[in-house]
Design a protein around this motif. Structure first.
Motif, PDB file in Angstrom:
ATOM      1  N   THR A 138      12.985   7.178  -6.894  1.00  0.00           N
ATOM      2  CA  THR A 138      12.471   8.505  -6.023  1.00  0.00           C
ATOM      3  C   THR A 138      12.449   7.353  -5.109  1.00  0.00           C
ATOM      4  OG1 THR A 138      10.337   7.162  -6.607  1.00  0.00           O
ATOM      5  CG2 THR A 138      11.597   8.744  -8.038  1.00  0.00           C
ATOM      6  N   LEU A 139      12.553   6.219  -4.509  1.00  0.00           N
ATOM      7  CA  LEU A 139      12.086   5.421  -3.011  1.00  0.00           C
ATOM      8  C   LEU A 139      12.768   5.986  -2.089  1.00  0.00           C
ATOM      9  CD1 LEU A 139      11.146   1.747  -3.897  1.00  0.00           C
ATOM     10  CD2 LEU A 139       9.868   3.852  -3.607  1.00  0.00           C
ATOM     11  N   PRO A 140      12.022   6.156  -1.018  1.00  0.00           N
ATOM     12  CA  PRO A 140      13.322   6.681   0.306  1.00  0.00           C
ATOM     13  C   PRO A 140      13.872   4.945   0.749  1.00  0.00           C
ATOM     14  CG  PRO A 140      11.186   7.160   1.072  1.00  0.00           C
ATOM     15  CD  PRO A 140      10.846   7.081  -0.581  1.00  0.00           C
ATOM     16  N   LEU A 141      14.713   4.983   1.135  1.00  0.00           N
ATOM     17  CA  LEU A 141      15.464   4.162   1.497  1.00  0.00           C
ATOM     18  C   LEU A 141      15.171   3.374   2.698  1.00  0.00           C
ATOM     19  CD1 LEU A 141      19.096   2.938   0.962  1.00  0.00           C
ATOM     20  CD2 LEU A 141      19.820   4.196   2.899  1.00  0.00           C
ATOM     21  N   TRP A 142      13.991   3.498   3.117  1.00  0.00           N
ATOM     22  CA  TRP A 142      13.734   3.000   4.382  1.00  0.00           C
ATOM     23  C   TRP A 142      12.622   1.943   3.619  1.00  0.00           C
ATOM     24  CZ3 TRP A 142       8.833   3.223   5.649  1.00  0.00           C
ATOM     25  CH2 TRP A 142       7.726   4.601   4.984  1.00  0.00           C
ATOM     26  N   LYS A 145       0.835  -1.516   0.335  1.00  0.00           N
ATOM     27  CA  LYS A 145      -0.357  -0.241  -0.004  1.00  0.00           C
ATOM     28  C   LYS A 145       0.627   0.965   0.047  1.00  0.00           C
ATOM     29  CE  LYS A 145      -3.916   0.315   0.665  1.00  0.00           C
ATOM     30  NZ  LYS A 145      -5.145   0.604  -1.010  1.00  0.00           N
ATOM     31  N   LEU A 146       1.984   1.142   0.802  1.00  0.00           N
ATOM     32  CA  LEU A 146       2.999   2.535   0.717  1.00  0.00           C
ATOM     33  C   LEU A 146       3.815   2.417  -0.495  1.00  0.00           C
ATOM     34  CD1 LEU A 146       4.192   1.412   4.461  1.00  0.00           C
ATOM     35  CD2 LEU A 146       2.747   3.755   3.203  1.00  0.00           C
ATOM     36  N   LEU A 147       3.976   1.539  -1.059  1.00  0.00           N
ATOM     37  CA  LEU A 147       4.716   1.828  -2.729  1.00  0.00           C
ATOM     38  C   LEU A 147       4.129   1.767  -3.413  1.00  0.00           C
ATOM     39  CD1 LEU A 147       7.643  -1.272  -1.980  1.00  0.00           C
ATOM     40  CD2 LEU A 147       7.575   0.947  -1.804  1.00  0.00           C
ATOM     41  N   LEU A 148       2.464   1.801  -3.651  1.00  0.00           N
ATOM     42  CA  LEU A 148       1.759   1.964  -4.558  1.00  0.00           C
ATOM     43  C   LEU A 148       1.338   3.354  -4.715  1.00  0.00           C
ATOM     44  CD1 LEU A 148      -1.476  -0.530  -3.949  1.00  0.00           C
ATOM     45  CD2 LEU A 148       0.372  -0.697  -6.209  1.00  0.00           C
ATOM     46  N   HIS A 149       2.205   4.302  -3.828  1.00  0.00           N
ATOM     47  CA  HIS A 149       2.089   5.796  -4.338  1.00  0.00           C
ATOM     48  C   HIS A 149       2.560   6.068  -5.197  1.00  0.00           C
ATOM     49  CE1 HIS A 149      -1.297   6.551  -0.904  1.00  0.00           C
ATOM     50  NE2 HIS A 149      -0.499   5.414  -0.774  1.00  0.00           N
ATOM     51  N   HIS A 150       3.767   5.211  -5.332  1.00  0.00           N
ATOM     52  CA  HIS A 150       5.124   5.620  -6.104  1.00  0.00           C
ATOM     53  C   HIS A 150       5.532   4.596  -7.618  1.00  0.00           C
ATOM     54  CE1 HIS A 150       6.848   7.261  -2.246  1.00  0.00           C
ATOM     55  NE2 HIS A 150       6.690   7.264  -2.135  1.00  0.00           N
ATOM     56  N   LEU A 151       5.008   3.267  -7.334  1.00  0.00           N
ATOM     57  CA  LEU A 151       4.756   2.513  -8.260  1.00  0.00           C
ATOM     58  C   LEU A 151       3.479   1.957  -8.735  1.00  0.00           C
ATOM     59  CD1 LEU A 151       8.285   0.681  -7.094  1.00  0.00           C
ATOM     60  CD2 LEU A 151       8.035   1.973  -8.584  1.00  0.00           C
ATOM     61  N   PRO A 152       3.922   1.464 -10.711  1.00  0.00           N
ATOM     62  CA  PRO A 152       2.865   1.611 -11.511  1.00  0.00           C
ATOM     63  C   PRO A 152       2.242  -0.302 -10.285  1.00  0.00           C
ATOM     64  CG  PRO A 152       3.785   1.766 -12.544  1.00  0.00           C
ATOM     65  CD  PRO A 152       4.142   1.897 -11.413  1.00  0.00           C
ATOM     66  N   PHE A 153       1.119  -0.486 -10.711  1.00  0.00           N
ATOM     67  CA  PHE A 153       1.040  -1.996  -9.384  1.00  0.00           C
ATOM     68  C   PHE A 153       1.160  -3.224 -10.438  1.00  0.00           C
ATOM     69  CE2 PHE A 153      -3.138  -1.933 -12.939  1.00  0.00           C
ATOM     70  CZ  PHE A 153      -2.791  -3.112 -12.377  1.00  0.00           C
ATOM     71  N   PHE A 160      11.333   1.588 -14.401  1.00  0.00           N
ATOM     72  CA  PHE A 160      12.548   1.519 -13.315  1.00  0.00           C
ATOM     73  C   PHE A 160      13.025   2.817 -12.979  1.00  0.00           C
ATOM     74  CE2 PHE A 160      12.673  -2.399 -15.857  1.00  0.00           C
ATOM     75  CZ  PHE A 160      12.740  -3.676 -14.928  1.00  0.00           C
ATOM     76  N   ASP A 161      13.170   3.711 -13.840  1.00  0.00           N
ATOM     77  CA  ASP A 161      13.223   5.307 -13.271  1.00  0.00           C
ATOM     78  C   ASP A 161      12.892   5.345 -11.509  1.00  0.00           C
ATOM     79  OD1 ASP A 161      11.331   5.007 -15.139  1.00  0.00           O
ATOM     80  OD2 ASP A 161      10.928   7.460 -14.633  1.00  0.00           O
ATOM     81  N   ARG A 162      11.789   5.337 -11.825  1.00  0.00           N
ATOM     82  CA  ARG A 162      10.811   5.267 -10.550  1.00  0.00           C
ATOM     83  C   ARG A 162      11.726   4.668  -9.476  1.00  0.00           C
ATOM     84  NH1 ARG A 162       4.573   5.688 -11.298  1.00  0.00           N
ATOM     85  NH2 ARG A 162       4.825   7.109 -13.775  1.00  0.00           N
ATOM     86  N   LEU A 163      12.393   3.822  -9.621  1.00  0.00           N
ATOM     87  CA  LEU A 163      12.886   2.901  -8.456  1.00  0.00           C
ATOM     88  C   LEU A 163      13.806   4.040  -7.190  1.00  0.00           C
ATOM     89  CD1 LEU A 163      13.680  -0.039  -9.686  1.00  0.00           C
ATOM     90  CD2 LEU A 163      11.914  -0.232  -7.853  1.00  0.00           C
TER      91      LEU A 163
END
Length: 286
Positions: free
Chosen positions: A201-205, A22-30, A196-199
């Motif tokens: 943008t993910l915070p390290l945690w 649920k957290l990562l769906l804000h950043h990456l396509p499902f 892959f480019d959106r990866l």
């Protein structure tokens, strides 16, 4: 380590997975996220096989493809669609239906008959689900139907493992994850969801959580369920799936800021009671 404790730990990983997704769906396509989850699980399991010098067995490729298609690809595809439409806790509560669905599929494919305690556990888990949705069967969100379809196909894959007398093993899970990741990669590529480019943008945690809970965790889940199906059967294993909402609920309160719901709390108590009753069934057999 007993299979019951391993299933308990698997339920923790499964319930936590929903929060991470649920957290990562804000950043990456499902679809891309589903592909990454299966891919990392495949890689981690491959590393485990390599360092423990575990050889890969040969399996019927047709049956392997069918199980991978059902339990991995279609399960993930439908589940992630539904996950976008419902709250984290509502997502997990679908697992309360797993004993009922497993029994129906076992009756159809395996001619399985429930014992009295299994009947009691199944009805308790079914009642817990109905209570959690306030018995409003005809007004639930469409996302629930996607989740239900995904879970049904996952369970069907487990039932077919028993029906076809496939020896559950780590190498079986390795191939299952391999084919599943390929199916998801192809669909992501065709649908234009490879991002892959959106990866970056993910915070390290969040990367850490994803690799541990969704990568290592999902590989552990698959291996544990394979072992459990071989030892206690698909029906008994399905009752441990109903523990998943409890972990998801507790983490939803903290990480997703979802509100406390007394009805959900009562539903969880019923799920725990159902598990205790059915586990007693195995003790009686011993």
């Amino acid at each position: 380590m007993s299979i019951y404790f391993q299933l308990f730990l698997a339920s923790f990983f499964w319930g936590s997975n929903i929060i991470v997704m649920k957290l990562l769906l804000h950043h990456l396509p499902f679809l891309f996220l589903a592909f990454l989850r299966v891919l990392f699980s495949f890689v981690f399991l491959g590393i485990y096989l390599y360092f423990h010098h575990i050889s890969l067995n040969n399996f019927d490729k047709k049956k392997m493809l069918i199980i991978s298609l059902l339990s991995i690809y279609l399960n993930f595809f439908l589940t992630f669609i539904g996950m976008n439409q419902v709250k984290g806790i509502d997502n997990a509560l679908m697992n309360a239906l797993s004993p009922t669905i497993t029994f129906l599929l076992s009756l159809l494919f395996l001619k399985y008959h429930l014992s009295l305690k299994e009947w009691m556990g199944m009805f308790l888990s079914l009642f817990a689900f109905l209570l959690s949705i306030r018995f409003q069967i005809f007004s639930i969100q469409s996302g629930f139907y996607y989740l239900l379809a995904g879970m049904t196909l996952y369970i069907l894959g487990n039932i077919l493992i028993q029906k076809w007398h496939i020896e559950p093993s780590i190498s079986f899970t390795f191939y299952e994850l391999l084919y599943g990741s390929l199916f998801l990669w192809i669909h992501s590529w065709v649908d234009g969801q490879l991002a892959f480019d959106r990866l970056l943008t993910l915070p390290l945690w969040q990367w850490g959580l994803f690799l541990m809970i969704s990568g290592v965790g999902f590989a552990y889940i698959q291996v544990t369920y394979m072992k459990a199906i071989a030892q206690i059967g698909a029906v008994q294993t399905s009752f441990f799936l109903s523990l998943n909402p409890i972990f998801t609920y507790l983490e939803s309160l903290v990480f997703l800021q979802e509100s406390f719901d007394f009805i959900h709390f009562v539903s969880f108590l019923l799920l725990i009671l159902a598990l205790i009753i059915t586990k007693q069934q195995n003790k009686d057999k011993e």
